[in-house]
Design a protein around this motif. Structure first.
Motif, PDB file in Angstrom:
ATOM      1  N   ASP A 167      18.570  -3.420  14.435  1.00 36.12           N
ATOM      2  CA  ASP A 167      17.435  -4.002  13.787  1.00 36.12           C
ATOM      3  C   ASP A 167      17.520  -5.122  12.980  1.00 36.12           C
ATOM      4  N   LEU A 168      18.818  -5.439  12.458  1.00 35.01           N
ATOM      5  CA  LEU A 168      18.879  -6.724  11.785  1.00 35.01           C
ATOM      6  C   LEU A 168      18.973  -7.626  12.679  1.00 35.01           C
ATOM      7  N   SER A 169      19.543  -7.772  13.983  1.00 35.38           N
ATOM      8  CA  SER A 169      19.531  -8.735  14.819  1.00 35.38           C
ATOM      9  C   SER A 169      17.962  -9.036  15.085  1.00 35.38           C
ATOM     10  N   GLN A 170      17.140  -8.101  15.507  1.00 35.10           N
ATOM     11  CA  GLN A 170      15.550  -8.537  15.848  1.00 35.10           C
ATOM     12  C   GLN A 170      14.882  -8.776  14.785  1.00 35.10           C
ATOM     13  N   ASN A 171      15.296  -8.464  13.595  1.00 37.36           N
ATOM     14  CA  ASN A 171      14.180  -8.734  12.328  1.00 37.36           C
ATOM     15  C   ASN A 171      14.894  -9.895  11.351  1.00 37.36           C
ATOM     16  N   PHE A 172      16.263  -9.744  11.082  1.00 38.52           N
ATOM     17  CA  PHE A 172      16.589 -10.702   9.947  1.00 38.52           C
ATOM     18  C   PHE A 172      16.758 -11.929  10.597  1.00 38.52           C
ATOM     19  N   THR A 173      17.239 -11.891  11.976  1.00 34.37           N
ATOM     20  CA  THR A 173      17.705 -13.493  12.286  1.00 34.37           C
ATOM     21  C   THR A 173      16.692 -14.390  12.364  1.00 34.37           C
ATOM     22  N   PRO A 174      15.520 -13.956  12.664  1.00 34.45           N
ATOM     23  CA  PRO A 174      14.273 -15.140  12.854  1.00 34.45           C
ATOM     24  C   PRO A 174      13.978 -15.400  11.444  1.00 34.45           C
ATOM     25  N   ALA A 175      14.071 -14.525  10.404  1.00 30.06           N
ATOM     26  CA  ALA A 175      13.789 -14.692   9.127  1.00 30.06           C
ATOM     27  C   ALA A 175      14.883 -15.697   8.439  1.00 30.06           C
ATOM     28  N   VAL A 176      16.013 -15.598   8.746  1.00 26.58           N
ATOM     29  CA  VAL A 176      17.309 -16.272   8.501  1.00 26.58           C
ATOM     30  C   VAL A 176      16.825 -17.695   8.819  1.00 26.58           C
ATOM     31  N   GLY A 177      16.597 -18.034   9.850  1.00 26.73           N
ATOM     32  CA  GLY A 177      16.238 -19.506  10.319  1.00 26.73           C
ATOM     33  C   GLY A 177      14.874 -19.885   9.902  1.00 26.73           C
ATOM     34  N   GLY A 178      14.119 -19.249   9.512  1.00 27.71           N
ATOM     35  CA  GLY A 178      12.894 -19.669   8.682  1.00 27.71           C
ATOM     36  C   GLY A 178      13.253 -20.134   7.217  1.00 27.71           C
ATOM     37  N   VAL A 179      14.046 -19.352   6.735  1.00 25.03           N
ATOM     38  CA  VAL A 179      14.575 -19.676   5.205  1.00 25.03           C
ATOM     39  C   VAL A 179      15.324 -20.824   5.126  1.00 25.03           C
ATOM     40  N   MET A 180      15.981 -21.061   6.279  1.00 26.90           N
ATOM     41  CA  MET A 180      16.893 -22.066   6.401  1.00 26.90           C
ATOM     42  C   MET A 180      16.207 -23.233   6.597  1.00 26.90           C
ATOM     43  N   LYS A 181      15.200 -23.240   7.191  1.00 26.11           N
ATOM     44  CA  LYS A 181      14.276 -24.648   7.266  1.00 26.11           C
ATOM     45  C   LYS A 181      13.511 -24.858   6.142  1.00 26.11           C
ATOM     46  N   LEU A 182      13.534 -24.076   5.076  1.00 28.32           N
ATOM     47  CA  LEU A 182      13.057 -24.242   3.733  1.00 28.32           C
ATOM     48  C   LEU A 182      14.252 -25.191   2.863  1.00 28.32           C
TER      49      LEU A 182
END
Length: 198
Positions: A167-182
């Motif tokens: 679940d983490l790999s499916q849901n958190f990983t895209p969010a990590v990338g999005g937050v890092m872009k900020l």
């Protein structure tokens, strides 16, 4: 046959022994029959294994996009031996994970499946590929290496409410990338998302 345990050379030695000992034809026929039966059994098992994995390898080759198939098969064979996971499961996992590679090489996919198999030894091909895809996504988002990306996911798992690596790999990983872009670093992004999960 020689590659399958020296069956022909072994049979030749037994035949020579019988002829030298002037054994009766019945004994020779019985030995021949037993050895032939053994040969059929070995070939049958070998053929069955090839029939099982052949369509999976064909599917993998069709999705490699011109990458070195022999190298990928060799990596899968090594992983199978090291992790005690069937080549069929690993081949399926690599094939299913190819869609997550983006601009990364096929070796990165095999590496991600290898890392995932360290903690999902009893998992299905689907579980391995989902985690491997998450590892690849984490690598792309954070710039980490394969094992480091898995470690990052495990750190997220330990501090977030979500306890499933899949679940983490499916849901958190895209969010990590999005937050890092900020403009945040990966540690801050992970901490922020773990906090939100609580």
């Amino acid at each position: 046959a020689d590659k399958s345990g020296g069956l022909i050379s072994g049979l030749t030695q037994k035949m020579s022994g019988f002829v030298a000992g002037l054994a009766g034809s019945v004994g020779i026929v019985q030995t021949l029959r037993a050895e032939y039966q053994n040969l059929l059994e070995v070939q049958g098992k070998s053929a069955q294994a090839h029939l099982t994995i052949a369509p999976l390898q064909e599917e993998l080759v069709n999705n490699l996009g011109g990458a070195d198939a022999k190298g990928v098969f060799k990596t899968i064979e090594q992983l199978s031996t090291e992790r005690k996971i069937s080549q069929e499961v690993l081949t399926q996992a690599v094939t299913a994970s190819l869609s997550a590679r983006g601009d990364m090489g096929v070796d990165a996919v095999a590496g991600a499946v290898g890392s995932a198999s360290k903690i999902k030894r009893l998992g299905s091909a689907q579980e391995l590929s989902t985690l491997a895809s998450g590892i690849l996504d984490t690598q792309k988002a954070t710039g980490l290496g394969t094992d480091q990306a898995l470690g990052y996911l495990q750190q997220l798992q330990s501090v977030s409410r979500t306890k499933s690596l899949t679940d983490l790999s499916q849901n958190f990983t895209p969010a990590v990338g999005g937050v890092m872009k900020l403009g945040t670093d990966r540690a801050t992004a992970g901490a922020l998302l773990a906090s939100l999960s609580q």
